[in-house]
Design an enzyme around this catalytic site. Structure first.
Site, PDB file in Angstrom:
ATOM      1  N   SER A  11       0.851  -1.195   0.000  1.00  0.00           N
ATOM      2  CA  SER A  11       0.000   0.000   0.000  1.00  0.00           C
ATOM      3  C   SER A  11       0.882   1.238   0.000  1.00  0.00           C
ATOM      4  O   SER A  11       1.623   1.489   0.949  1.00  0.00           O
ATOM      5  CB  SER A  11      -0.897   0.022   1.235  1.00  0.00           C
ATOM      6  OG  SER A  11      -1.444   1.323   1.364  1.00  0.00           O
ATOM      7  N   HIS A  36      -1.204  -1.399  -4.319  1.00  0.00           N
ATOM      8  CA  HIS A  36      -2.473  -1.145  -3.617  1.00  0.00           C
ATOM      9  C   HIS A  36      -2.579   0.360  -3.364  1.00  0.00           C
ATOM     10  O   HIS A  36      -1.727   0.945  -2.685  1.00  0.00           O
ATOM     11  CB  HIS A  36      -2.516  -1.927  -2.300  1.00  0.00           C
ATOM     12  CG  HIS A  36      -3.821  -1.807  -1.578  1.00  0.00           C
ATOM     13  ND1 HIS A  36      -4.919  -2.592  -1.877  1.00  0.00           N
ATOM     14  CD2 HIS A  36      -4.214  -0.977  -0.573  1.00  0.00           C
ATOM     15  CE1 HIS A  36      -5.921  -2.266  -1.080  1.00  0.00           C
ATOM     16  NE2 HIS A  36      -5.530  -1.279  -0.281  1.00  0.00           N
ATOM     17  N   ASP A  38      -4.895   3.486  -2.016  1.00  0.00           N
ATOM     18  CA  ASP A  38      -6.003   3.782  -1.106  1.00  0.00           C
ATOM     19  C   ASP A  38      -6.547   5.189  -1.329  1.00  0.00           C
ATOM     20  O   ASP A  38      -5.834   6.168  -1.129  1.00  0.00           O
ATOM     21  CB  ASP A  38      -5.506   3.673   0.345  1.00  0.00           C
ATOM     22  CG  ASP A  38      -5.206   2.240   0.735  1.00  0.00           C
ATOM     23  OD1 ASP A  38      -6.143   1.421   0.720  1.00  0.00           O
ATOM     24  OD2 ASP A  38      -4.035   1.941   1.051  1.00  0.00           O
ATOM     25  N   MET A  40      -9.368   7.925  -0.150  1.00  0.00           N
ATOM     26  CA  MET A  40     -10.264   8.257   0.981  1.00  0.00           C
ATOM     27  C   MET A  40     -10.870   9.639   0.754  1.00  0.00           C
ATOM     28  O   MET A  40     -10.166  10.555   0.340  1.00  0.00           O
ATOM     29  CB  MET A  40      -9.463   8.276   2.276  1.00  0.00           C
ATOM     30  CG  MET A  40      -8.704   6.992   2.538  1.00  0.00           C
ATOM     31  SD  MET A  40      -7.742   7.120   4.058  1.00  0.00           S
ATOM     32  CE  MET A  40      -6.861   5.561   4.013  1.00  0.00           C
ATOM     33  N   HIS A  69      -8.378   0.832  -4.036  1.00  0.00           N
ATOM     34  CA  HIS A  69      -9.309   0.592  -2.920  1.00  0.00           C
ATOM     35  C   HIS A  69     -10.029   1.903  -2.624  1.00  0.00           C
ATOM     36  O   HIS A  69      -9.450   2.809  -2.035  1.00  0.00           O
ATOM     37  CB  HIS A  69      -8.481   0.097  -1.721  1.00  0.00           C
ATOM     38  CG  HIS A  69      -9.264  -0.122  -0.466  1.00  0.00           C
ATOM     39  ND1 HIS A  69      -8.658  -0.324   0.761  1.00  0.00           N
ATOM     40  CD2 HIS A  69     -10.602  -0.178  -0.229  1.00  0.00           C
ATOM     41  CE1 HIS A  69      -9.575  -0.491   1.687  1.00  0.00           C
ATOM     42  NE2 HIS A  69     -10.773  -0.403   1.114  1.00  0.00           N
ATOM     43  N   MET A  71     -12.337   4.099  -0.641  1.00  0.00           N
ATOM     44  CA  MET A  71     -13.033   4.304   0.632  1.00  0.00           C
ATOM     45  C   MET A  71     -13.798   5.611   0.490  1.00  0.00           C
ATOM     46  O   MET A  71     -13.486   6.614   1.132  1.00  0.00           O
ATOM     47  CB  MET A  71     -12.008   4.335   1.774  1.00  0.00           C
ATOM     48  CG  MET A  71     -11.473   2.948   2.104  1.00  0.00           C
ATOM     49  SD  MET A  71      -9.910   2.991   3.009  1.00  0.00           S
ATOM     50  CE  MET A  71      -8.783   3.078   1.618  1.00  0.00           C
ATOM     51  N   MET A 140     -11.314  -6.179   5.487  1.00  0.00           N
ATOM     52  CA  MET A 140     -10.576  -5.179   6.272  1.00  0.00           C
ATOM     53  C   MET A 140     -10.252  -5.761   7.648  1.00  0.00           C
ATOM     54  O   MET A 140     -11.145  -6.208   8.373  1.00  0.00           O
ATOM     55  CB  MET A 140     -11.415  -3.906   6.466  1.00  0.00           C
ATOM     56  CG  MET A 140     -11.568  -3.027   5.231  1.00  0.00           C
ATOM     57  SD  MET A 140     -10.025  -2.490   4.441  1.00  0.00           S
ATOM     58  CE  MET A 140      -9.150  -1.685   5.786  1.00  0.00           C
ATOM     59  N   GLY A 145      -9.260   3.814   6.994  1.00  0.00           N
ATOM     60  CA  GLY A 145      -9.031   5.256   7.146  1.00  0.00           C
ATOM     61  C   GLY A 145      -7.588   5.627   7.426  1.00  0.00           C
ATOM     62  O   GLY A 145      -7.157   6.730   7.107  1.00  0.00           O
ATOM     63  N   PHE A 146      -6.849   4.711   8.012  1.00  0.00           N
ATOM     64  CA  PHE A 146      -5.478   5.040   8.416  1.00  0.00           C
ATOM     65  C   PHE A 146      -4.571   3.825   8.273  1.00  0.00           C
ATOM     66  O   PHE A 146      -5.001   2.692   8.490  1.00  0.00           O
ATOM     67  CB  PHE A 146      -5.449   5.507   9.884  1.00  0.00           C
ATOM     68  CG  PHE A 146      -6.347   6.684  10.140  1.00  0.00           C
ATOM     69  CD1 PHE A 146      -5.892   7.978   9.925  1.00  0.00           C
ATOM     70  CD2 PHE A 146      -7.651   6.486  10.559  1.00  0.00           C
ATOM     71  CE1 PHE A 146      -6.734   9.065  10.132  1.00  0.00           C
ATOM     72  CE2 PHE A 146      -8.503   7.567  10.768  1.00  0.00           C
ATOM     73  CZ  PHE A 146      -8.050   8.864  10.546  1.00  0.00           C
ATOM     74  N   GLY A 148      -1.043   1.849   9.652  1.00  0.00           N
ATOM     75  CA  GLY A 148      -0.349   1.683  10.927  1.00  0.00           C
ATOM     76  C   GLY A 148      -1.206   1.291  12.115  1.00  0.00           C
ATOM     77  O   GLY A 148      -0.780   1.443  13.267  1.00  0.00           O
ATOM     78  N   ASP A 178      -6.431  -6.609   4.462  1.00  0.00           N
ATOM     79  CA  ASP A 178      -5.855  -5.265   4.442  1.00  0.00           C
ATOM     80  C   ASP A 178      -5.945  -4.631   5.830  1.00  0.00           C
ATOM     81  O   ASP A 178      -7.039  -4.424   6.345  1.00  0.00           O
ATOM     82  CB  ASP A 178      -6.637  -4.437   3.412  1.00  0.00           C
ATOM     83  CG  ASP A 178      -6.118  -3.017   3.233  1.00  0.00           C
ATOM     84  OD1 ASP A 178      -5.074  -2.676   3.814  1.00  0.00           O
ATOM     85  OD2 ASP A 178      -6.774  -2.254   2.496  1.00  0.00           O
ATOM     86  N   GLY A 179      -4.778  -4.319   6.398  1.00  0.00           N
ATOM     87  CA  GLY A 179      -4.716  -3.609   7.670  1.00  0.00           C
ATOM     88  C   GLY A 179      -3.940  -4.371   8.719  1.00  0.00           C
ATOM     89  O   GLY A 179      -4.339  -5.474   9.111  1.00  0.00           O
ATOM     90  N   GLY A 180      -2.805  -3.823   9.129  1.00  0.00           N
ATOM     91  CA  GLY A 180      -2.017  -4.466  10.173  1.00  0.00           C
ATOM     92  C   GLY A 180      -1.365  -5.767   9.742  1.00  0.00           C
ATOM     93  O   GLY A 180      -1.040  -6.615  10.586  1.00  0.00           O
ATOM     94  N   GLY A 200       1.188  -1.814   4.241  1.00  0.00           N
ATOM     95  CA  GLY A 200       1.731  -0.471   4.062  1.00  0.00           C
ATOM     96  C   GLY A 200       2.913  -0.249   4.971  1.00  0.00           C
ATOM     97  O   GLY A 200       4.073  -0.378   4.578  1.00  0.00           O
ATOM     98  N   SER A 201       2.628   0.028   6.248  1.00  0.00           N
ATOM     99  CA  SER A 201       3.712   0.395   7.162  1.00  0.00           C
ATOM    100  C   SER A 201       4.706  -0.744   7.369  1.00  0.00           C
ATOM    101  O   SER A 201       5.909  -0.491   7.479  1.00  0.00           O
ATOM    102  CB  SER A 201       3.161   0.908   8.493  1.00  0.00           C
ATOM    103  OG  SER A 201       2.145   0.076   8.951  1.00  0.00           O
TER     104      SER A 201
HETATM  105  C1  DX5 Z   1      -6.439   1.502   5.503  1.00  0.00           C
HETATM  106  C2  DX5 Z   1      -5.995   1.140   4.123  1.00  0.00           C
HETATM  107  C3  DX5 Z   1      -4.820   0.246   4.093  1.00  0.00           C
HETATM  108  C4  DX5 Z   1      -3.581   0.815   4.730  1.00  0.00           C
HETATM  109  C5  DX5 Z   1      -2.921  -0.352   5.387  1.00  0.00           C
HETATM  110  O1  DX5 Z   1      -7.665   2.095   5.477  1.00  0.00           O
HETATM  111  O2  DX5 Z   1      -7.026   0.495   3.406  1.00  0.00           O
HETATM  112  O3  DX5 Z   1      -4.540  -0.238   2.770  1.00  0.00           O
HETATM  113  O4  DX5 Z   1      -2.688   1.429   3.839  1.00  0.00           O
HETATM  114  O5  DX5 Z   1      -1.870   0.119   6.165  1.00  0.00           O
HETATM  115  P1  DX5 Z   1      -1.075  -0.808   7.183  1.00  0.00           P
HETATM  116  O6  DX5 Z   1      -0.521  -1.945   6.386  1.00  0.00           O
HETATM  117  O7  DX5 Z   1      -0.025   0.111   7.695  1.00  0.00           O
HETATM  118  O8  DX5 Z   1      -2.051  -1.253   8.225  1.00  0.00           O
HETATM  119 ZN    ZN Z   2      -6.477  -0.454   1.436  1.00  0.00          ZN
END
Ligand code: DX5
Ligand code: ZN
Length: 220
Positions: A11, A36, A38, A40, A69, A71, A140, A145-146, A148, A178-180, A200-201
């Site tokens: 991401s 990927h 994102d 928003m 993606h 949102m 998800m 939304g964020f 990390g 997706d997420g964490g 992502g992170s």
């Molecule tokens: C969050 C996004 C994710 C985000 C994941 O709303 O959809 O794609 O970038 O970030 P990490 O991998 O850091 O949780």
């Molecule tokens: Zn995403």
């Protein structure tokens, strides 16, 4: 589908936006499979990220499919624009689409693969009547939304449920999480039924992002 090799989708939300070209090149060189991206809108989710012009620039440099993606509320307003900007896979949220079936048909008629994302509280059974129409289910594992945020453990159970629904429906959708997501939970997520890992992170904050991608790809 269980035997499909796992796909890695970094991401770019966690990329260095001042050096975006370098991060796109890194993903091109790496073992990653998709970009990927994102989007928003500050309404469906409490954050604003980037949109069409940034994706169009990434597309010029990207050598792998762009997994967008959305949102955003009422995503049908922009589906054609995202196709023009370079989306190969366009994912909308179940929670943002009262006419989800129509949205899926629109995305496919524009020549893109269609994805549907579910927030952590949304049961997978709600996809029963569209599961055969879609290419990707995005589960998800944080509230969108964020970047990390902390991975929600209930996701493992949800992955096994969506896998069951796909099997029972004789459907072919890929399951994306997706997420964490990180090298620490990648193997367990694959085991639970994920085909596509978004991170992502965990990738961009690591000392060697290319290696982190390779580790996740190996499921180790
Ligand atoms: C969050 C996004 C994710 C985000 C994941 O709303 O959809 O794609 O970038 O970030 P990490 O991998 O850091 O949780
Ligand atoms: Zn995403």
């Amino acid at each position: 589908m269980e035997n499909t090799p796992v796909l890695i989708a970094p991401s770019l939300l966690a990329a260095d936006f001042l050096e975006l070209g370098k991060d796109v090149d890194m993903v091109n060189r790496s073992e990653a499979d998709w970009f990927h991206l994102d989007v928003m809108d500050g309404r469906f989710v409490p954050n604003i990220s980037y949109g069409l012009p940034v994706i169009a620039q990434i597309k010029k440099r990207a050598r792998k499919p762009c997994d967008v993606h959305l949102m955003i509320e009422a995503p049908e307003r922009y589906a054609a624009e995202f196709q023009k900007a370079g989306a190969d896979i366009l994912t909308v949220h179940y929670e943002a689409c009262p006419h989800l079936h129509r949205n899926i048909q629109q995305i496919k008629s524009l020549g893109m693969k269609a994805g549907v994302a579910l927030n952590p509280h949304t049961p997978v059974q709600l996809l029963e009547n569209v599961i055969r129409d879609i290419d990707v289910v995005l589960i998800m594992s944080v509230n969108p939304g964020f970047g990390g945020q902390t991975f929600i453990e209930q996701t493992y159970h949800k992955l096994s449920e969506i896998r069951q629904l796909i099997r029972d429906s004789n459907a072919h959708a890929l399951v994306e999480v997706d997420g964490g997501v990180s090298p620490e939970n990648a193997a367990q997520l694959i085991q639970a039924g994920a085909n596509v890992l978004v991170a992502g992170s965990a990738i961009f904050s690591s000392p060697d992002p290319e290696k982190t991608i390779a580790v996740m790809k190996g499921g180790r």
